[in-house]
Scaffold this motif. Structure first.
Motif, PDB file in Angstrom:
ATOM      1  N   ASP A  97       0.819  -1.202   0.000  1.00 47.03           N
ATOM      2  CA  ASP A  97       0.000   0.000   0.000  1.00 47.03           C
ATOM      3  C   ASP A  97       0.857   1.258   0.000  1.00 47.03           C
ATOM      4  N   GLU A  98       2.182   1.094  -0.106  1.00 46.83           N
ATOM      5  CA  GLU A  98       3.100   2.207  -0.251  1.00 46.83           C
ATOM      6  C   GLU A  98       4.353   1.690  -0.960  1.00 46.83           C
ATOM      7  N   PRO A  99       5.161   2.566  -1.531  1.00 53.37           N
ATOM      8  CA  PRO A  99       6.339   2.088  -2.260  1.00 53.37           C
ATOM      9  C   PRO A  99       7.222   1.191  -1.394  1.00 53.37           C
ATOM     10  N   PRO A 100       7.572   0.023  -1.897  1.00 54.29           N
ATOM     11  CA  PRO A 100       8.372  -0.914  -1.095  1.00 54.29           C
ATOM     12  C   PRO A 100       9.837  -0.480  -1.014  1.00 54.29           C
ATOM     13  N   VAL A 101      10.492  -0.941   0.034  1.00 53.14           N
ATOM     14  CA  VAL A 101      11.933  -0.751   0.197  1.00 53.14           C
ATOM     15  C   VAL A 101      12.556  -2.145   0.234  1.00 53.14           C
ATOM     16  N   HIS A 102      13.356  -2.425  -0.760  1.00 51.96           N
ATOM     17  CA  HIS A 102      13.850  -3.774  -1.028  1.00 51.96           C
ATOM     18  C   HIS A 102      15.333  -3.853  -0.681  1.00 51.96           C
ATOM     19  N   LEU A 103      15.688  -4.735   0.228  1.00 52.02           N
ATOM     20  CA  LEU A 103      17.096  -4.946   0.568  1.00 52.02           C
ATOM     21  C   LEU A 103      17.680  -5.978  -0.388  1.00 52.02           C
ATOM     22  N   VAL A 104      18.698  -5.582  -1.163  1.00 56.93           N
ATOM     23  CA  VAL A 104      19.326  -6.465  -2.132  1.00 56.93           C
ATOM     24  C   VAL A 104      20.609  -7.015  -1.517  1.00 56.93           C
ATOM     25  N   LEU A 133      23.313  -3.830  -0.585  1.00 59.62           N
ATOM     26  CA  LEU A 133      24.170  -4.102   0.564  1.00 59.62           C
ATOM     27  C   LEU A 133      25.446  -4.768   0.076  1.00 59.62           C
ATOM     28  N   SER A 134      26.585  -4.233   0.489  1.00 59.16           N
ATOM     29  CA  SER A 134      27.867  -4.769   0.020  1.00 59.16           C
ATOM     30  C   SER A 134      28.373  -5.916   0.877  1.00 59.16           C
ATOM     31  N   VAL A 172      24.949  -9.106  10.891  1.00 56.67           N
ATOM     32  CA  VAL A 172      24.724  -7.831  11.572  1.00 56.67           C
ATOM     33  C   VAL A 172      24.498  -6.712  10.554  1.00 56.67           C
ATOM     34  N   ALA A 173      25.242  -6.725   9.458  1.00 52.37           N
ATOM     35  CA  ALA A 173      25.045  -5.717   8.419  1.00 52.37           C
ATOM     36  C   ALA A 173      23.634  -5.802   7.840  1.00 52.37           C
ATOM     37  N   VAL A 174      23.135  -7.019   7.645  1.00 55.63           N
ATOM     38  CA  VAL A 174      21.775  -7.202   7.142  1.00 55.63           C
ATOM     39  C   VAL A 174      20.763  -6.648   8.142  1.00 55.63           C
ATOM     40  N   LEU A 175      20.922  -6.993   9.396  1.00 61.59           N
ATOM     41  CA  LEU A 175      19.994  -6.539  10.434  1.00 61.59           C
ATOM     42  C   LEU A 175      20.041  -5.022  10.588  1.00 61.59           C
ATOM     43  N   ILE A 215      21.591 -15.595  10.583  1.00 65.04           N
ATOM     44  CA  ILE A 215      20.895 -14.533  11.317  1.00 65.04           C
ATOM     45  C   ILE A 215      20.197 -15.097  12.550  1.00 65.04           C
ATOM     46  N   LEU A 216      19.514 -16.223  12.377  1.00 61.79           N
ATOM     47  CA  LEU A 216      18.802 -16.820  13.507  1.00 61.79           C
ATOM     48  C   LEU A 216      19.745 -17.199  14.646  1.00 61.79           C
ATOM     49  N   ALA A 217      20.958 -17.576  14.300  1.00 63.12           N
ATOM     50  CA  ALA A 217      21.924 -18.020  15.310  1.00 63.12           C
ATOM     51  C   ALA A 217      22.721 -16.875  15.913  1.00 63.12           C
ATOM     52  N   HIS A 218      22.555 -15.669  15.372  1.00 64.85           N
ATOM     53  CA  HIS A 218      23.409 -14.570  15.825  1.00 64.85           C
ATOM     54  C   HIS A 218      22.980 -14.058  17.204  1.00 64.85           C
ATOM     55  N   PRO A 219      23.928 -13.869  18.108  1.00 66.57           N
ATOM     56  CA  PRO A 219      23.568 -13.449  19.480  1.00 66.57           C
ATOM     57  C   PRO A 219      22.973 -12.044  19.565  1.00 66.57           C
ATOM     58  N   ARG A 220      23.160 -11.214  18.538  1.00 63.65           N
ATOM     59  CA  ARG A 220      22.662  -9.843  18.584  1.00 63.65           C
ATOM     60  C   ARG A 220      21.310  -9.679  17.891  1.00 63.65           C
ATOM     61  N   LEU A 221      20.702 -10.750  17.461  1.00 60.38           N
ATOM     62  CA  LEU A 221      19.471 -10.686  16.687  1.00 60.38           C
ATOM     63  C   LEU A 221      18.402  -9.827  17.353  1.00 60.38           C
ATOM     64  N   LYS A 222      18.201  -9.996  18.648  1.00 56.37           N
ATOM     65  CA  LYS A 222      17.116  -9.318  19.343  1.00 56.37           C
ATOM     66  C   LYS A 222      17.369  -7.825  19.579  1.00 56.37           C
TER      67      LYS A 222
END
Length: 518
Positions: free
Chosen positions: A197-204, A229-230, A235-238, A259-266
């Motif tokens: 319902d609004e322009p999407p923002v896509h992480l590549v 994303l380079s 963490v860079a993805v999050l 990502i699921l296993a990363h300790p900083r996820l939350k």
């Protein structure tokens, strides 16, 4: 509409909105259109005929998108190249596809030199990010202020726009030719499955040489912003999701696991996400449950191939939510969903008939997303088509409710981290090692990669092998994707009565206790 017109539709409606954001800042739709126009005019000035192959060899970069749009505007055919491949692979691929122009990143100058030397009909090779020795910079090559504007060629829906590289069990490159029609069918499918319902923002995060490049076209008419994303560091993805308020992202299972296993996820606010798409390789059922618990009801799975593009089947966010909340249907989480909105996907018998529910057969498609065929290879095209169906090479079954389950691979192709690896090609290199007498290369179960490229070797009498040296030897000849990550030494490989090494028996040894065979 032509695919380039989908981009131009976005330009007309959202001229000042950012079409992309990267480490160097943002670029608006209007700015991108101007850059693509100059690239297209430069291609026409060198006399490039319509339907000529134009290759892009680069990691993710803003000029990769500009060159794609410029190539299509000029009536040429875009050929994405996997920059992780070896020089030998890339030269063979582009020679086979009659490449006439090469756009490349400065980090791949050695590849460009080899391609230029091997393809005498190459009209131009241009570095997209800077001038490097022997090659002009894109910004300089495009500029000719005194040049008269040339007319763009008329194009039709059935004209080719892309040659996407795939392969067979031999590892020989084959180019799946796609048209405006097949890409627009993908766009229509994504419109149906991804309401915004609004322009999407896509992480590549995934390479623009693969599914991300196809997917992103569907977001352009809606004013989508593509954040390049380079890094694939979790963490860079999050951080990117939180900073840019990402609404849609495609991630391979390997990266989801990290990502699921990363300790900083939350620590990160991921509430902007509306869709987390996964595919390209099977995902662990256990990890799917964990991902749903962490990200919420936003998971969507696609199944498709280079030969028939994404979303031949789909497991939607609603499907995920219903399956994970209802024990009676929880087995469906192991499926790849049901036929997509613009595809018919079935399981077929050896006789080319639709299989009964529960019967294992080969998965086949009927859709406008299909390629027109392999580039200049009618025999290979005909080999995978029968009675109006295009066959996948994957074995599967369908349940009574239409859900498709991929259970094994008819061909021996390995999918490691979302990339295709062909065992026969790797075996040729392994057999070149002085200590190896015989070998079988297989994909073995791996939590990170889905399948790990593994060389099982039989040594020459009296020989030994240094694991680190062996792996380095293979990597130098194959590149990081195809090279084995593991080597096992067996005293004797299994063979048939005529002495042929039984690769399938070797593979089954590693998958014996797995629920899935891929």
């Amino acid at each position: 509409m032509l695919i380039i017109e989908h981009f131009e539709h976005g330009v007309a409606q959202f001229p000042d909105r950012a079409v992309l954001i990267d480490d160097n800042g943002s670029m608006s739709y209007k700015e991108m259109a101007g850059t693509a126009w100059t690239i297209a005019q430069a291609l026409l000035r060198i006399g490039l005929p319509a339907d000529s192959s134009v290759a892009l060899l680069s990691p993710n970069h803003r000029m990769v998108l500009a060159c794609q749009y410029g190539t299509l505007k000029a009536g040429a055919v875009w050929v994405p190249v996997n920059y992780r491949n070896s020089v030998f692979d890339n030269v063979a691929q582009l020679a086979k596809y009659d490449t006439r122009v090469l756009f490349f990143h400065s980090s791949l100058r050695e590849h460009a030199l080899a391609i230029k030397a091997a393809i005498p009909d190459l009209r131009a090779a241009i570095c997209i990010d800077m001038e490097v020795e022997g090659f002009p910079a894109l910004s300089d090559w495009c500029q000719d202020k005194a040049a008269q504007e040339l007319p763009f060629p008329a194009r039709a829906m059935e004209d080719p726009i892309a040659i996407l590289s795939t392969g067979g069990t031999t590892g020989e490159p084959k180019g799946a030719v796609h048209t405006n029609r097949s890409f627009e069918t993908v766009i229509s499918t994504i419109y149906a499955l991804f309401p915004f319902d609004e322009p999407p923002v896509h992480l590549v995060v995934a390479p623009l040489t693969h599914a991300a490049a196809v997917f992103h076209y569907a977001l352009l008419p809606r004013g989508g912003t593509h954040v390049l994303l380079s890094s694939t560091d979790p963490v860079a993805v999050l951080q990117a999701i939180e900073r840019h308020k990402i609404s849609v992202v495609y991630l391979p299972p390997t990266l989801i696991y990290m990502i699921l296993a990363h300790p900083r996820l939350k620590e990160f606010n991921l509430s902007s996400l509306r869709y987390l798409m996964y595919g390209a390789a099977p995902m662990s059922v256990e990890k799917l449950r964990e991902a749903a618990a962490v990200f919420g009801p936003i998971l969507i799975q696609s199944y498709g191939q280079t030969e028939c593009l994404m979303f031949t089947t789909a497991l939607t966010p609603r499907d995920h939510a219903e399956i994970l909340s209802n024990p009676a249907i929880e087995h469906r989480i192991a499926s790849v969903g049901r036929s997509g909105p613009f595809a018919r996907t079935e399981v077929m018998t050896e006789d080319g008939e639709v299989a009964a529910d529960g019967e294992v057969g080969e998965i086949a498609f009927r859709s406008s997303m299909q390629m027109t065929g392999f580039y200049k290879d009618a025999d290979a095209t005909n080999a995978i088509r029968k009675n109006g169906w295009q066959f996948s090479g994957d074995l599967g079954r369908r349940d009574a409710d239409g859900y498709i389950y991929v259970v094994d691979r008819k061909r021996d192709m390995i999918i490691s981290g979302g990339f295709n690896v062909f065992p026969g090609e790797v075996e040729q290199v392994v057999l070149g090692h002085p200590s190896v007498q015989d070998c079988a290369v297989v994909g073995t179960p791996d939590d990170k990669w889905g399948e790990m490229v593994t060389a099982v070797v039989e040594l020459k009498p009296g020989s030994s092998i240094d694991t680190a040296e062996f792996l380095t030897f293979c990597k130098s000849k194959l590149g990081s994707v195809k090279a084995p990550k593991r080597v096992d030494i067996w005293p004797e490989l299994p063979r048939s009565t005529v002495g042929k090494t039984l690769r399938r028996v070797v593979r089954d040894h590693f998958w014996a206790n797995q629920q899935r065979k891929i």
